[in-house]
Design an enzyme around this catalytic site. Sequence first.
Site, PDB file in Angstrom:
ATOM      1  N   SER A  47       1.264  -0.976   0.342  1.00 36.14           N
ATOM      2  CA  SER A  47       0.716   0.312   0.087  1.00 36.14           C
ATOM      3  C   SER A  47       1.014   1.321   0.150  1.00 36.14           C
ATOM      4  O   SER A  47       0.541   2.615  -0.144  1.00 36.14           O
ATOM      5  CB  SER A  47      -1.002  -0.132   1.264  1.00 36.14           C
ATOM      6  N   LYS A  73       0.587   4.229   6.814  1.00 34.97           N
ATOM      7  CA  LYS A  73       0.005   5.438   5.705  1.00 34.97           C
ATOM      8  C   LYS A  73       0.088   6.484   6.227  1.00 34.97           C
ATOM      9  O   LYS A  73       1.367   7.139   7.145  1.00 34.97           O
ATOM     10  CB  LYS A  73      -1.244   5.017   5.914  1.00 34.97           C
TER      11      LYS A  73
END
Length: 216
Positions: free
Chosen positions: A136, A173
């Site tokens: 990701s 993230k």
Amino acid sequence: MIKLTARQEQILNLIKDAIENTGFPPTRAEIANELGFKSANAAEEHLQALARKGAIEISPGTSRGIRLIGAAASASAAEPALPKVPAALLMSLPLIGRVAAGSPILAQENLEASYNVDPALFSGKPDFLLKVRGWSMRDAGIMDGDLLAVKKIDSAKNGQIVVARIGDEVTVKRYKKTGTLIELLPENPDFKVITVTPEDEFVLEGLAVGLMRSWH
């Protein structure tokens, strides 16, 4: 001594500042926006010139694949510790693997190993290494299996790359907070933004301060 133009020096300082503040280099688009270029292509031309002069190294295929080298290298250009570093200067960091549901991130059952590393490799003093799982954050140059150097924190600035826990899931993230809304942004278009709701059990576990390629 590398001879740079004023604009190249400006871009090099921008890269250094981004690494110092967020742990990672800027994208071409961010450089263009910061310096008022009309397109990311103009930023790319300057980056290629810096690479030819030996100030940076560009990794193809990632939007943040920029690494400071030579005289321009800073503490954030993380690479595995070299043997010539005196053992007394090394610090031992626990390696966190898959985090057991409901357990503190540094709980004994989460520890896979420990590494002796040079703390000067990182933009801040890390508290642990986290084995990255998944893709990701690919476009930030963070790949599956990499070891992310993490400093424990309880707050973060917008744009910083963080390790966060939502319920029993731990994720890496980019952090964004607008008012009371918290969003965790991936660096890969194949992944969705995670929106943290007031009902979610949310904890900031740490701030990414560097990266080490996994040895395998």
